[in-house]
Design a protein around this motif. Sequence first.
Motif, short mmCIF file in Angstrom:
data_model
loop_
_atom_site.label_atom_id
_atom_site.label_comp_id
_atom_site.label_asym_id
_atom_site.label_seq_id
_atom_site.Cartn_x
_atom_site.Cartn_y
_atom_site.Cartn_z
N ARG A 201 0.83 -1.22 0.00
CA ARG A 201 0.00 0.00 0.00
C ARG A 201 0.87 1.26 0.00
O ARG A 201 1.79 1.39 0.79
CB ARG A 201 -0.85 -0.05 1.28
N HIS A 202 0.57 2.19 -0.92
CA HIS A 202 1.38 3.41 -0.99
C HIS A 202 0.60 4.57 -1.60
O HIS A 202 -0.39 4.38 -2.30
CB HIS A 202 2.66 3.15 -1.81
N ARG A 203 1.09 5.77 -1.32
CA ARG A 203 0.52 7.01 -1.86
C ARG A 203 1.53 7.59 -2.84
O ARG A 203 2.74 7.54 -2.60
CB ARG A 203 0.27 8.01 -0.73
N HIS A 204 1.02 8.16 -3.95
CA HIS A 204 1.90 8.80 -4.93
C HIS A 204 1.87 10.32 -4.77
O HIS A 204 0.80 10.90 -4.63
CB HIS A 204 1.46 8.45 -6.35
N THR A 205 3.04 10.95 -4.85
CA THR A 205 3.08 12.42 -4.82
C THR A 205 3.05 12.97 -6.25
O THR A 205 2.84 14.17 -6.44
CB THR A 205 4.35 12.93 -4.13
N HIS B 290 -4.65 -5.67 -10.30
CA HIS B 290 -5.66 -4.69 -9.89
C HIS B 290 -5.23 -4.06 -8.57
O HIS B 290 -4.30 -4.51 -7.91
CB HIS B 290 -7.04 -5.34 -9.75
N TYR B 291 -5.92 -2.98 -8.23
CA TYR B 291 -5.69 -2.34 -6.93
C TYR B 291 -6.84 -2.70 -6.01
O TYR B 291 -8.00 -2.74 -6.44
CB TYR B 291 -5.65 -0.81 -7.10
N LEU B 292 -6.52 -2.93 -4.75
CA LEU B 292 -7.57 -3.26 -3.77
C LEU B 292 -8.54 -2.10 -3.63
O LEU B 292 -9.69 -2.30 -3.23
CB LEU B 292 -6.94 -3.57 -2.41
N VAL C 239 -3.79 6.63 -3.50
CA VAL C 239 -3.28 5.61 -2.55
C VAL C 239 -3.82 4.26 -3.01
O VAL C 239 -5.02 4.12 -3.24
CB VAL C 239 -3.77 5.88 -1.11
N HIS C 240 -2.94 3.27 -3.14
CA HIS C 240 -3.41 1.97 -3.61
C HIS C 240 -2.47 0.83 -3.26
O HIS C 240 -1.33 1.06 -2.84
CB HIS C 240 -3.69 2.01 -5.12
N THR C 241 -2.98 -0.39 -3.43
CA THR C 241 -2.25 -1.61 -3.12
C THR C 241 -2.35 -2.52 -4.33
O THR C 241 -3.46 -2.92 -4.70
CB THR C 241 -2.90 -2.33 -1.92
N TYR D 212 -3.45 5.55 -15.99
CA TYR D 212 -2.91 6.81 -15.46
C TYR D 212 -3.34 6.90 -14.00
O TYR D 212 -4.51 6.72 -13.68
CB TYR D 212 -3.47 8.01 -16.22
N GLU D 213 -2.38 7.16 -13.12
CA GLU D 213 -2.69 7.30 -11.70
C GLU D 213 -2.35 8.73 -11.29
O GLU D 213 -1.21 9.17 -11.42
CB GLU D 213 -1.85 6.31 -10.89
N PRO D 214 -3.33 9.49 -10.81
CA PRO D 214 -3.09 10.90 -10.49
C PRO D 214 -2.30 11.06 -9.20
O PRO D 214 -2.34 10.19 -8.33
CB PRO D 214 -4.50 11.47 -10.34
FE LIG Z 1 1.44 2.90 -7.32
#
Ligand SMILES: [Fe+2]
Length: 185
Positions: free
Chosen positions: A84-88, A101-103, A122-124, A116-118
């Motif tokens: 699990r992590h958050r992107h800046t 897939h992401y949980l 936050v995802h796993t 595309y992930e903005p």
């Molecule tokens: Fe990611």
Amino acid sequence: MAADKLPADRDLRKIPYRHPQPAGMVADLVLPGVLQAVRDPSGGDPRLWVPLTDTVSFRPVQVNVSQGFYVHVMRVIRGGVLSRHRHTGAVHALVLKGRWHYLEHDWVAEEGGFVYEPPGEVHTLVVDPPVTEMITFFNVNGAMVYVDEQGNTVGYEDVHTKIDMCRRHYEAVGLGADYVERFIR
Ligand SMILES: [Fe+2]
């Protein structure tokens, strides 16, 4: 030679630019066979893949210290989880093989698909059976901040920690810590 003197069959689109590249421009980065060792274990060098866990590894393509992003190919085998992590910053992904897939979302990223992930996301990431191998090209800007399920920070990764990881791995497998420098811009 003036253009009007060129032979009639000369394709003007194929005349190269006549001047030097801009001063201060960084060098091109061209890597052959990025997926070779994966598609054919007898080709390429499997040591280029840097292990993150028993089932997750990545192969650096570019680590960009001047703009704070990295580009790599991620490989997950036998099912696996990317914590699990958050992107800046923004993330761009192209799925080359398998499915994940992401949980936190109900969509599935499948072979040939783009994601595309903005910034802020936050995802796993999970690779579930029956997928035995997942390969995805990622362009990751900024940092990945590892968090617990409440969002509390427990660690991070960015272009600099990636470089450190590569240096340690390439030293350990005999390529030398400096091997990573060819990927740095
Ligand atoms: Fe990611």
